[in-house]
Write a protein that holds these residues in place. Structure first.
Motif, mmCIF file in Angstrom:
data_model
loop_
_atom_site.group_PDB
_atom_site.id
_atom_site.type_symbol
_atom_site.label_atom_id
_atom_site.label_comp_id
_atom_site.label_asym_id
_atom_site.label_seq_id
_atom_site.Cartn_x
_atom_site.Cartn_y
_atom_site.Cartn_z
ATOM 1 N N SER A 25 40.996 -55.163 -63.174
ATOM 2 C CA SER A 25 40.175 -54.571 -62.068
ATOM 3 C C SER A 25 39.115 -53.723 -62.842
ATOM 4 O O SER A 25 38.229 -53.324 -62.049
ATOM 5 C CB SER A 25 40.817 -53.982 -61.004
ATOM 6 O OG SER A 25 41.512 -52.579 -62.014
ATOM 7 N N GLY A 26 39.282 -53.600 -64.227
ATOM 8 C CA GLY A 26 38.195 -52.839 -65.117
ATOM 9 C C GLY A 26 38.374 -51.568 -64.757
ATOM 10 O O GLY A 26 37.404 -50.701 -64.751
ATOM 11 N N ILE A 27 39.520 -51.069 -64.284
ATOM 12 C CA ILE A 27 39.651 -49.423 -64.158
ATOM 13 C C ILE A 27 40.641 -48.940 -65.321
ATOM 14 O O ILE A 27 41.588 -49.612 -65.831
ATOM 15 C CB ILE A 27 40.417 -49.308 -62.947
ATOM 16 C CG1 ILE A 27 39.346 -49.854 -61.646
ATOM 17 C CG2 ILE A 27 40.655 -47.872 -62.499
ATOM 18 C CD1 ILE A 27 40.396 -49.981 -60.496
ATOM 19 N N ASP A 28 40.583 -47.641 -65.903
ATOM 20 C CA ASP A 28 41.107 -47.066 -66.617
ATOM 21 C C ASP A 28 42.648 -47.051 -66.334
ATOM 22 O O ASP A 28 42.914 -46.638 -65.391
ATOM 23 C CB ASP A 28 40.523 -45.773 -67.177
ATOM 24 C CG ASP A 28 41.296 -45.149 -68.264
ATOM 25 O OD1 ASP A 28 42.210 -44.536 -67.910
ATOM 26 O OD2 ASP A 28 40.582 -45.268 -69.364
ATOM 27 N N PRO A 29 43.381 -47.240 -67.294
ATOM 28 C CA PRO A 29 44.983 -47.260 -66.908
ATOM 29 C C PRO A 29 45.560 -45.798 -66.470
ATOM 30 O O PRO A 29 46.352 -45.708 -65.596
ATOM 31 C CB PRO A 29 45.694 -47.621 -68.096
ATOM 32 C CG PRO A 29 44.572 -48.608 -69.054
ATOM 33 C CD PRO A 29 43.438 -47.873 -68.632
ATOM 34 N N SER A 30 44.742 -44.648 -67.142
ATOM 35 C CA SER A 30 45.145 -43.567 -66.652
ATOM 36 C C SER A 30 45.043 -43.225 -65.210
ATOM 37 O O SER A 30 45.496 -42.358 -64.565
ATOM 38 C CB SER A 30 44.431 -42.275 -67.714
ATOM 39 O OG SER A 30 43.303 -42.244 -67.589
ATOM 40 N N LEU A 31 43.743 -43.856 -64.865
ATOM 41 C CA LEU A 31 43.312 -43.494 -63.382
ATOM 42 C C LEU A 31 44.345 -44.373 -62.457
ATOM 43 O O LEU A 31 44.615 -43.649 -61.484
ATOM 44 C CB LEU A 31 41.881 -43.974 -63.296
ATOM 45 C CG LEU A 31 41.310 -43.738 -61.660
ATOM 46 C CD1 LEU A 31 41.290 -42.408 -61.226
ATOM 47 C CD2 LEU A 31 39.801 -44.291 -61.628
ATOM 48 N N ILE A 32 44.476 -45.561 -62.866
ATOM 49 C CA ILE A 32 45.531 -46.220 -61.836
ATOM 50 C C ILE A 32 46.887 -45.255 -61.869
ATOM 51 O O ILE A 32 47.369 -45.179 -60.628
ATOM 52 C CB ILE A 32 45.949 -47.496 -62.657
ATOM 53 C CG1 ILE A 32 44.673 -48.436 -62.608
ATOM 54 C CG2 ILE A 32 47.328 -48.269 -61.793
ATOM 55 C CD1 ILE A 32 44.410 -49.099 -61.398
ATOM 56 N N SER A 33 47.472 -44.858 -63.017
ATOM 57 C CA SER A 33 48.417 -43.613 -62.960
ATOM 58 C C SER A 33 48.397 -42.669 -62.074
ATOM 59 O O SER A 33 49.145 -42.394 -61.253
ATOM 60 C CB SER A 33 48.816 -43.366 -64.522
ATOM 61 O OG SER A 33 50.037 -42.498 -64.492
ATOM 62 N N LYS A 34 47.193 -41.939 -62.339
ATOM 63 C CA LYS A 34 46.969 -40.884 -61.487
ATOM 64 C C LYS A 34 46.802 -41.096 -59.888
ATOM 65 O O LYS A 34 47.476 -40.552 -59.096
ATOM 66 C CB LYS A 34 45.775 -40.002 -61.741
ATOM 67 C CG LYS A 34 45.571 -39.431 -63.080
ATOM 68 C CD LYS A 34 44.122 -38.863 -63.690
ATOM 69 C CE LYS A 34 44.262 -38.281 -64.984
ATOM 70 N NZ LYS A 34 42.870 -37.818 -65.378
ATOM 71 N N ILE A 35 46.170 -42.278 -59.608
ATOM 72 C CA ILE A 35 46.055 -42.770 -57.998
ATOM 73 C C ILE A 35 47.716 -43.153 -57.783
ATOM 74 O O ILE A 35 47.828 -42.521 -56.560
ATOM 75 C CB ILE A 35 45.406 -44.032 -58.071
ATOM 76 C CG1 ILE A 35 43.722 -43.548 -58.282
ATOM 77 C CG2 ILE A 35 45.474 -44.600 -56.521
ATOM 78 C CD1 ILE A 35 42.949 -44.814 -58.333
ATOM 79 N N GLU A 36 48.319 -43.800 -58.252
ATOM 80 C CA GLU A 36 49.881 -44.176 -57.922
ATOM 81 C C GLU A 36 50.729 -42.945 -57.832
ATOM 82 O O GLU A 36 51.699 -42.977 -57.094
ATOM 83 C CB GLU A 36 50.461 -45.184 -58.832
ATOM 84 C CG GLU A 36 49.725 -46.704 -58.819
ATOM 85 C CD GLU A 36 50.598 -47.587 -59.349
ATOM 86 O OE1 GLU A 36 50.160 -48.713 -59.349
ATOM 87 O OE2 GLU A 36 51.335 -47.447 -60.283
#
Length: 101
Positions: A25-36
């Motif tokens: 999705s072109g999103i930083d992995p740390s942002l995915i973690s923070k969202i989840e």
């Protein structure tokens, strides 16, 4: 609605890692973690990218009136997407044979 929990449920039911979701999705992995983990909320643009990667419409993502399929059913649907038309015919026939049992 807990957006992070919904994303994680959809992601794991499809057998996708958080890292793969981020890369696809072109999103930083740390942002995915923070969202989840409920630390951050995604922007509309970010959520759209996630939904596109998870192959779910935004309306289906937010729909609360229908019951979410079980993880087993989601895994079956994901696997079915990779079948050839002939294999889908065979699977449909097999499933139809279970009706009334």
């Amino acid at each position: 609605m807990d957006l992070g929990k919904r994303i994680k449920t959809l992601r794991t039911s499809r057998g996708i890692s958080a890292r793969h979701l981020a890369q696809s999705s072109g999103i930083d992995p740390s942002l995915i973690s923070k969202i989840e983990n409920g630390i951050s909320n995604p922007s509309i643009d970010t959520l759209q990218k996630i939904c596109d990667t998870l192959d779910v419409s935004m309306s289906d993502f937010f729909c609360t009136q229908k019951v979410d399929p079980s993880e087993d059913l989601l895994a079956l649907m994901t696997a079915a997407r990779r079948l050839t038309p002939e294999q889908i015919k065979i699977l449909t026939s097999l499933i139809s044979s279970f009706k009334g049992k």
